[in-house]
Design a protein around this motif. Structure first.
Motif, short mmCIF file in Angstrom:
data_model
loop_
_atom_site.label_atom_id
_atom_site.label_comp_id
_atom_site.label_asym_id
_atom_site.label_seq_id
_atom_site.Cartn_x
_atom_site.Cartn_y
_atom_site.Cartn_z
N LEU A 1 -10.34 4.39 -4.94
CA LEU A 1 -9.51 3.21 -5.23
C LEU A 1 -10.51 2.16 -5.60
N GLU A 2 -9.94 0.96 -5.93
CA GLU A 2 -10.78 -0.14 -6.02
C GLU A 2 -11.65 -0.68 -4.86
N GLU A 3 -12.74 -0.79 -5.12
CA GLU A 3 -13.86 -1.37 -3.89
C GLU A 3 -13.51 -2.54 -3.39
N ASP A 4 -13.51 -2.91 -1.99
CA ASP A 4 -13.34 -3.91 -1.42
C ASP A 4 -11.85 -4.44 -1.42
N ALA A 5 -10.88 -3.74 -1.42
CA ALA A 5 -9.58 -4.35 -1.69
C ALA A 5 -8.76 -3.73 -0.51
N VAL A 6 -7.51 -4.25 -0.38
CA VAL A 6 -6.67 -3.84 0.89
C VAL A 6 -5.31 -3.25 0.35
N TYR A 7 -5.18 -2.36 0.76
CA TYR A 7 -4.18 -1.34 0.35
C TYR A 7 -3.01 -1.16 1.52
N ARG A 8 -1.61 -1.11 1.31
CA ARG A 8 -0.78 -0.73 2.18
C ARG A 8 -0.29 0.73 2.07
N VAL A 9 -0.63 1.62 3.14
CA VAL A 9 -0.41 3.23 3.27
C VAL A 9 0.98 3.39 3.74
N THR A 10 1.53 4.16 3.22
CA THR A 10 2.84 4.76 3.70
C THR A 10 2.95 6.00 3.90
N VAL A 11 3.47 6.88 4.85
CA VAL A 11 3.39 8.28 4.83
C VAL A 11 4.83 8.67 5.33
N ASP A 12 5.62 9.38 4.41
CA ASP A 12 7.10 9.56 4.83
C ASP A 12 7.83 8.35 4.85
N GLY A 13 7.50 7.31 4.29
CA GLY A 13 8.51 6.13 4.29
C GLY A 13 8.08 5.43 5.54
N VAL A 14 7.02 5.54 6.42
CA VAL A 14 6.63 5.06 7.57
C VAL A 14 5.33 4.11 7.21
N ASN A 15 5.24 3.03 7.35
CA ASN A 15 4.03 2.23 7.44
C ASN A 15 3.09 2.81 8.16
N ALA A 16 1.85 3.14 7.66
CA ALA A 16 0.60 3.44 8.69
C ALA A 16 -0.44 2.43 8.54
N GLY A 17 0.00 1.14 7.79
CA GLY A 17 -0.75 0.02 8.15
C GLY A 17 -1.55 -0.50 6.70
N ASN A 18 -2.22 -1.52 7.00
CA ASN A 18 -3.02 -1.81 5.50
C ASN A 18 -4.50 -1.44 6.00
N MET A 19 -5.06 -0.89 5.01
CA MET A 19 -6.29 -0.50 5.07
C MET A 19 -7.14 -0.86 3.81
N GLU A 20 -8.43 -1.26 4.26
CA GLU A 20 -9.56 -1.83 3.37
C GLU A 20 -10.52 -0.54 3.02
N THR A 21 -10.70 -0.55 1.60
CA THR A 21 -11.48 0.53 0.95
C THR A 21 -13.09 -0.29 1.36
N ASN A 22 -13.83 0.64 1.20
CA ASN A 22 -15.44 0.25 1.59
C ASN A 22 -16.17 -0.12 0.07
N MET A 23 -17.38 -0.09 0.08
CA MET A 23 -17.88 -0.76 -1.01
C MET A 23 -18.02 0.63 -2.12
N GLY A 24 -18.02 1.47 -1.90
CA GLY A 24 -17.51 2.44 -2.87
C GLY A 24 -16.15 2.78 -3.30
N GLY A 25 -15.43 2.08 -2.80
CA GLY A 25 -13.91 2.29 -3.14
C GLY A 25 -13.11 3.40 -2.45
N LYS A 26 -13.68 3.93 -1.22
CA LYS A 26 -13.01 5.00 -0.82
C LYS A 26 -12.04 4.52 0.46
N LEU A 27 -10.94 5.15 0.58
CA LEU A 27 -10.12 4.96 1.54
C LEU A 27 -9.62 6.15 2.10
N VAL A 28 -9.65 6.27 3.50
CA VAL A 28 -9.24 7.58 4.19
C VAL A 28 -8.25 7.71 4.86
#
Length: 138
Positions: free
Chosen positions: A92-119
């Motif tokens: 994704l975009e590097e150094d950005a914050v994303y809201r992640v949901t799995v099956d409609g359940v909020n898994a939290g806000n996660m920040e990508t690293n300098m390479g833009g990867k989110l796990v």
């Protein structure tokens, strides 16, 4: 949902589907054209990886089947199925914050690293797809 026997395909809604976690050995499909981009998928029991125009997009360990995958500048969404729980890495975009949901359940806000990867870790059961949505926060 089932594995994608042709390894990658375009769906009627314009999204793509890819991956076959049932394959015992790696298989790949290269130069698959979709909306002006070239995609490459490698998949088997151990890993599923998707690239667009030679750049990393998606990887799961172990392998998964992904349907209705669509990505925009604001995030991505897809359904994923696998034989067991999977760790999914997306670009994704590097150094950005994303809201992640799995099956409609909020898994939290996660920040990508300098390479833009989110796990994201997703609990999976064979035959049951999980809906994953990742949306960029302002």
């Amino acid at each position: 949902m089932a594995v994608v026997t042709e390894l990658i395909r375009t769906e009627e809604d314009g999204s793509i589907s890819f991956g076959n976690y049932e394959l015992p050995a790696k298989a790949k499909a290269d130069n698959y054209e979709h909306e002006g981009d070239l995609y490459k998928v490698k998949t088997c029991r151990e890993i599923t990886k998707l690239e667009r125009n030679g750049m990393f997009v998606y990887e799961s360990v172990p392998g998964t089947a992904v349907t209705h995958f669509s990505a925009t500048g604001e995030g991505m969404q897809f359904e994923v199925e696998g034989a067991e729980d999977a760790q999914i890495t997306v670009e994704l975009e590097e150094d950005a914050v994303y809201r992640v949901t799995v099956d409609g359940v909020n898994a939290g806000n996660m920040e990508t690293n300098m390479g833009g990867k989110l796990v994201v870790s997703v609990e999976l059961e064979p035959g049951n797809a999980s809906q994953v949505e990742i949306h960029k926060l302002a």
